[in-house]
Write an enzyme that holds these catalytic residues in place. Structure first.
Site, short mmCIF file in Angstrom:
data_model
loop_
_atom_site.label_atom_id
_atom_site.label_comp_id
_atom_site.label_asym_id
_atom_site.label_seq_id
_atom_site.Cartn_x
_atom_site.Cartn_y
_atom_site.Cartn_z
N LYS A 194 0.88 -1.18 0.00
CA LYS A 194 0.00 0.00 0.00
C LYS A 194 0.90 1.22 0.00
CE LYS A 194 -1.97 3.07 2.08
NZ LYS A 194 -1.77 4.49 1.71
N THR A 249 4.92 8.29 13.59
CA THR A 249 4.69 7.62 14.87
C THR A 249 3.21 7.59 15.21
OG1 THR A 249 6.91 8.04 15.66
CG2 THR A 249 5.21 7.82 17.35
N GLU A 270 8.48 1.15 11.45
CA GLU A 270 9.59 2.11 11.32
C GLU A 270 8.94 3.48 11.34
OE1 GLU A 270 12.75 1.40 11.14
OE2 GLU A 270 12.79 -0.70 10.51
N CYS A 305 13.54 10.37 7.51
CA CYS A 305 13.29 10.00 8.90
C CYS A 305 14.54 10.17 9.75
CB CYS A 305 12.78 8.57 8.99
SG CYS A 305 13.86 7.40 8.15
N GLU A 404 8.95 16.29 14.96
CA GLU A 404 9.48 15.97 13.64
C GLU A 404 8.80 16.88 12.61
OE1 GLU A 404 8.44 12.18 11.83
OE2 GLU A 404 10.53 11.99 11.20
#
Ligand code: NAD
Length: 501
Positions: A194, A249, A270, A305, A404
């Site tokens: 996906k 996250t 991840e 990331c 982030e």
């Protein structure tokens, strides 16, 4: 340098103009529309142009893909092949990706805005390497025999888990996908990929290359669509055995809930990062450290990331070092992604651009000092471009140091002692990566050991290869991609015990 690497912007644009873009789902070896017939616009961040309308899959399509994947798995058509045969087919798959390198690189650049030079070398290049390395490992990984008494044999074997759903992000669309599908296929599983709704094109295109390479129908499926529709349906599906994910996250946490609400499928995540790049005054070469610090925040427009988004600099060299980083960032100013000289391309879409600009605003209102950058540029192009941005005088509690951003925004934080550097570095919900620069081997090792991160780089930034595992501590995730450790996600371990008379 090959001829293709020297292609001009005009040549890439001509190629783009005649590109036939695949836009359907790929289920059981066929390109198909979503059952509902729904599509979504695939917009290029390069210039805001609509590239194509892509099939927008939902729960019904997920059911069809899972049924095909399950049937292929149960038939044994893939998992029961000799490892050497699976290896041969995956090597062929890598070869076909290499043969279509320019087209795949172009699709990646048009779809998510990264510079063509990196789409070609990093994204497609590393995808080929991922497949080749993983394929080569298949017939070299042995099972185990337990230490037993003379009248017993204890066999410890790995078996494929079954149906694997892989949900991936938009920042390295094909590469992140390959970190999942290569080891999953290598171990004999069926895969449903996906891709992100922001960058579905290369995943869709490689599906037919997988088939051409000899991967049987139903073993490799691709479902484009949104997270809250088809992504959620896969995560809640009762017949998906393992869910592997790369992304934020927040979504990672939600996927754990979906697994708990459904069939307790294995979930490997991840997720995000806010990686500290620690520069001590005794770094071996400050100019090189500054160049790598610039690259660590500007490469892929900061949409990485492992971006070195927190630059921790020893107070005695702070001003000198910030000046060197600012100077180095001149080589990372936004340009047209199809220009082979461009190092920093477009931000993936308008929503992400707004997010980056709002953090730049927030940094200023929280009292950090804007040293360079901070502006949206090239607005007349219709695309989404922002200057690499440096904030000094940041403290670790500010939003620009804690959250982030996923854009080219660097927060410079100064420290006095190694202990303080380690404490600031570890004061984060994330633990994906970290770097330390020093000429003192004792300080280097002691700091590296103290850092709570899945990857630590000494005297460089963003090292590693397929040979090294990749993943996070804390809320950066669990499990590891790459290396032989990746196989753990795609296998169940079985103990078979035999008693001899
Ligand atoms: P995202 O979490 O928004 O989306 C990732 C994928 O999840 C997409 O395919 C999306 O459609 C899907 N998704 C969203 N909501 C879902 C839901 N409710 N159910 C199921 N699927 C859902 O992340 P993104 O914006 O695409 O990517 C950026 C993030 O990815 C950053 O946080 C970055 O740090 C992370 N990332 C991590 C790594 C790593 O290896 N640790 C690598 C690259 C990117």
């Amino acid at each position: 340098m090959s001829k293709q690497q020297q292609m001009t912007r005009e040549e890439w644009q001509n190629m783009a103009a005649s590109l036939e873009i695949r836009n359907q789902a790929f289920i059981n070896g066929q390109y198909v529309n979503a059952v509902s017939g729904a599509t979504f616009d695939c917009e290029s961040p390069v210039d805001g142009r609509i590239l194509t309308q892509v099939a927008s899959c939902d729960a019904e399509d997920a059911d069809r893909a899972v049924a095909a994947a399950r049937a292929a798995f149960e038939s044994g058509v893939w998992r029961n092949l000799a490892p050497a045969k699976r290896k041969q087919i995956l090597l062929k798959f890598a070869e076909l990706i290499a043969a279509n390198r320019d087209e795949l690189a172009l699709l990646e650049t048009l779809d998510m805005g990264k510079p063509i030079r990196f789409s070609r070398s990093v994204d497609v290049g590393s995808t080929i390497r991922t497949l080749q390395w993983t394929a080569e490992a298949i017939d070299k990984v042995y099972d185990e025999l337990a230490p037993t008494a003379i009248n017993e044999i204890g066999m410890v074997t790995r078996e494929p888990v079954g149906v694997v759903a892989a949900i991936v992000p938009w920042n390295f669309p094909l590469l992140m996908a390959s970190w999942k599908f290569a080891p999953a296929l290598a171990m004999g599983n069926s895969v449903i990929l996906k891709p992100s709704e922001k960058s579905p094109l290369t995943a869709i295109r490689v599906a037919e290359l997988a088939k051409q390479a000899g991967i049987p129908d139903g073993v490799f499926n691709v479902l484009p669509g949104f997270g809250h529709t088809v992504g959620k349906a896969l995560a809640l599906h009762m017949d998906v055995d393992t869910l592997v994910f790369t992304g934020s996250t927040g979504v990672a946490k939600q996927l754990m809930i979906y697994a708990g609400e459904s069939n307790m499928k294995r979930v490997w995540l991840e997720a995000g990062g806010k990686s500290p790049n620690i520069v001590f005054a005794d770094a071996p070469d400050l100019r090189r450290a500054a160049e790598e610090a610039a690259q660590a925040i500007a490469f892929n427009q900061g949409e990485v990331c492992t971006a070195g988004s927190r630059l921790l600099v020893e107070a005695s060299i702070r001003d000198e070092f910030v000046a060197l980083v600012t100077e180095a960032l001149k080589d990372w100013q936004p340009g047209h992604p199809l220009d082979p000289a461009t190092t920093c391309g477009a931000i993936v879409d308008q929503a992400q651009l707004k997010r980056v600009l709002s953090f730049i605003q927030l940094g200023q209102s929280e009292g950090a000092s804007l040293v360079s950058g901070g502006q949206q540029v090239d607005q007349t192009s219709g695309g989404y471009y922002v200057e690499p941005t440096v904030f000094a005088g940041v403290n670790n509690q500010m939003s620009i140091a804690a959250e982030e951003i996923f854009g080219p925004v660097l927060s410079v934080i100064s420290f006095e002692t190694p202990e303080q550097a380690i404490s600031i570095a570890n004061d984060s919900i994330y633990g994906l990566a970290a770097a330390v620069w020093t000429s003192d081997i004792n300080k280097a090792h002691k700091t590296a050991k103290a850092l709570r991160a899945g990857s630590v780089w000494i005297n460089h930034y963003d090292g590693g290869d397929m040979t090294a595992p990749f993943g996070g501590f804390k809320q950066s995730g669990n499990g590891r991609d790459k290396s032989l450790h990746a196989f753990d996600k795609y296998t169940e371990i079985k103990a078979t015990w035999l008693k001899l008379d």
